[in-house]
Design a protein around this motif. Structure first.
Motif, short mmCIF file in Angstrom:
data_model
loop_
_atom_site.label_atom_id
_atom_site.label_comp_id
_atom_site.label_asym_id
_atom_site.label_seq_id
_atom_site.Cartn_x
_atom_site.Cartn_y
_atom_site.Cartn_z
N TYR A 33 0.88 -1.18 0.00
CA TYR A 33 0.00 0.00 0.00
C TYR A 33 0.91 1.23 0.00
CZ TYR A 33 -4.19 2.75 1.14
OH TYR A 33 -5.24 3.64 1.13
N VAL A 34 1.05 1.82 -1.17
CA VAL A 34 2.10 2.80 -1.41
C VAL A 34 1.52 4.21 -1.53
CG1 VAL A 34 3.99 3.44 -2.97
CG2 VAL A 34 3.49 1.02 -2.55
N ASP A 35 2.29 5.18 -1.10
CA ASP A 35 1.93 6.60 -1.16
C ASP A 35 2.03 7.08 -2.61
OD1 ASP A 35 1.68 9.32 -0.98
OD2 ASP A 35 3.29 9.61 0.46
N THR A 36 0.91 6.95 -3.35
CA THR A 36 0.88 7.37 -4.75
C THR A 36 -0.43 8.12 -5.03
OG1 THR A 36 -0.24 5.37 -5.53
CG2 THR A 36 2.18 5.32 -5.46
N ASP A 37 -0.52 8.68 -6.23
CA ASP A 37 -1.78 9.31 -6.65
C ASP A 37 -2.92 8.30 -6.60
OD1 ASP A 37 -0.40 11.63 -7.11
OD2 ASP A 37 -0.41 11.47 -9.29
N MET A 38 -2.63 7.03 -6.95
CA MET A 38 -3.67 6.02 -7.02
C MET A 38 -4.30 5.76 -5.65
SD MET A 38 -3.56 2.21 -8.76
CE MET A 38 -3.34 2.82 -10.43
N THR A 39 -3.50 5.86 -4.58
CA THR A 39 -4.02 5.63 -3.23
C THR A 39 -4.39 6.93 -2.53
OG1 THR A 39 -1.84 5.73 -2.17
CG2 THR A 39 -2.56 3.57 -2.99
N SER A 40 -4.46 8.03 -3.32
CA SER A 40 -4.71 9.36 -2.75
C SER A 40 -3.68 9.69 -1.67
CB SER A 40 -6.13 9.45 -2.19
OG SER A 40 -7.08 9.21 -3.19
N HIS A 41 -2.48 9.14 -1.86
CA HIS A 41 -1.33 9.37 -0.96
C HIS A 41 -1.63 8.94 0.48
CE1 HIS A 41 0.99 11.26 -4.12
NE2 HIS A 41 -0.12 11.85 -4.49
N LYS A 42 -2.43 7.88 0.62
CA LYS A 42 -2.73 7.36 1.95
C LYS A 42 -1.86 6.16 2.32
CE LYS A 42 -7.58 8.82 1.74
NZ LYS A 42 -8.99 8.37 1.62
N GLY A 43 -1.15 5.60 1.36
CA GLY A 43 -0.34 4.42 1.64
C GLY A 43 0.85 4.73 2.54
N PRO A 44 1.21 3.80 3.44
CA PRO A 44 2.33 4.04 4.35
C PRO A 44 3.70 3.80 3.73
CG PRO A 44 1.33 1.93 4.83
CD PRO A 44 0.48 2.56 3.76
N LEU A 45 3.76 3.13 2.57
CA LEU A 45 5.04 2.81 1.96
C LEU A 45 5.45 3.89 0.96
CD1 LEU A 45 4.60 -1.02 1.20
CD2 LEU A 45 5.56 0.05 3.25
N THR A 46 6.74 4.15 0.85
CA THR A 46 7.25 5.05 -0.18
C THR A 46 7.23 4.32 -1.52
OG1 THR A 46 9.56 4.33 0.00
CG2 THR A 46 8.82 6.08 1.51
N ILE A 47 7.36 5.09 -2.61
CA ILE A 47 7.37 4.44 -3.92
C ILE A 47 8.57 3.51 -4.06
CG2 ILE A 47 5.96 6.17 -5.09
CD1 ILE A 47 8.54 7.35 -6.28
#
Length: 276
Positions: A222-236
């Motif tokens: 679960y990555v911090d990206t546009d797709m997750t609305s930057h909610k993911g705890p992992l960096t790209i």
């Protein structure tokens, strides 16, 4: 030109961008950053060049036949083949999206399943014997996301063909148009698309075994990206770790597998993992 070639689709941002970054650091060959939008792609290349990295760029829109064919012909003429192909390009509607389920189903599967399949069918003849293909799936692509036992059994059928799988995907779209999809398919077009992609991975591996090509699906976390609305705890870069492992470092015995973000092979059929 000879030498090794790696390609990452949809890689101007997010996990795809980080996979290109990692390949540029570790892969002994040419790395292609591709994107639908040329300006965004070239900006991504410039950003990596500021880090001292040197990806090559080519436009690629996996939803357009002409774009795929132009890219295929370019790679064939310039390099002769592909060593690593990372199918990363995908879309996802937000949780609060107002588009009807039928629209979300058709558009999501058009990109995440049908366009990826089309890209693979056009590029796989160029993948060299011994090459590696990494399909970026998701925890949402776990078979447990499909409520219907009968459907799950069809997805995991070891004799399932690509035409049969594509027909299943089309059946979901039709069910969404009728508003009858939820009991058997669930409420997430993204989940169905990634279940389809993971099932496709298993079929592709069977088809490519005689060429020693390794095809794996991976949940990047679960990555911090546009797709997750930057909610993911992992960096790209953390999200790129498992895809890079499969592209570069996994043992040759790892093929036709569903791999978690911690690089561990995971059961696609039994739900043994936490969500992220």
């Amino acid at each position: 030109m000879s030498g090794k070639v790696a390609i990452v689709t949809g890689s101007n941002k997010g996990i795809g961008f980080a996979i290109v970054r990692g390949l540029c650091k570790k892969f002994d060959g040419i790395v292609y950053l591709t994107s639908r939008d040329v300006e965004r792609g070239k900006k991504a290349v410039a950003d990596l060049e500021k880090e001292g990295l040197h990806p090559s760029y080519h436009q690629l829109d996996i939803t357009e036949d002409k774009s795929i064919e132009t890219f295929r012909d370019f790679i064939k003429q310039k390099h002769g083949g592909i060593d690593i192909l990372v199918n990363n390009a995908a879309i996802a509607f937000k949780h609060n999206a107002t588009e009807p389920a039928a629209v979300q189903a058709e558009q999501t599967l058009a990109v995440n399943y049908f366009a990826v399949l089309n890209t693979c069918e056009k590029l796989f003849p160029l993948v060299k014997n011994g090459g590696r293909v990494v399909n970026i799936s998701s925890s949402a692509g776990h078979l447990s996301k499909i409520p219907s036992v009968a459907l799950r059994n069809r997805f995991k059928d070891p004799n399932l063909t690509i035409p049969e799988l594509s027909e299943l995907m089309q059946q979901y779209i039709e069910a969404a148009k009728q508003g009858t999809q939820a009991p058997e398919w669930g409420n997430s077009s993204y989940a169905v698309s990634k279940v389809g992609l993971t099932a496709l991975t298993m079929i592709q591996q069977r088809m490519l075994n005689d060429r020693d090509i390794k095809v794996n699906a991976v949940h990047p976390g679960y990555v911090d990206t546009d797709m997750t609305s930057h909610k993911g705890p992992l960096t790209i870069d953390e999200g790129a770790a498992a895809p890079l492992f499969l592209a570069l470092d996994a043992d040759d015995s790892v093929k036709g597998q569903y791999v978690w973000y911690d690089k561990q092979i995971t059961s696609w059929e039994r739900d043994t993992r936490s969500a992220y």
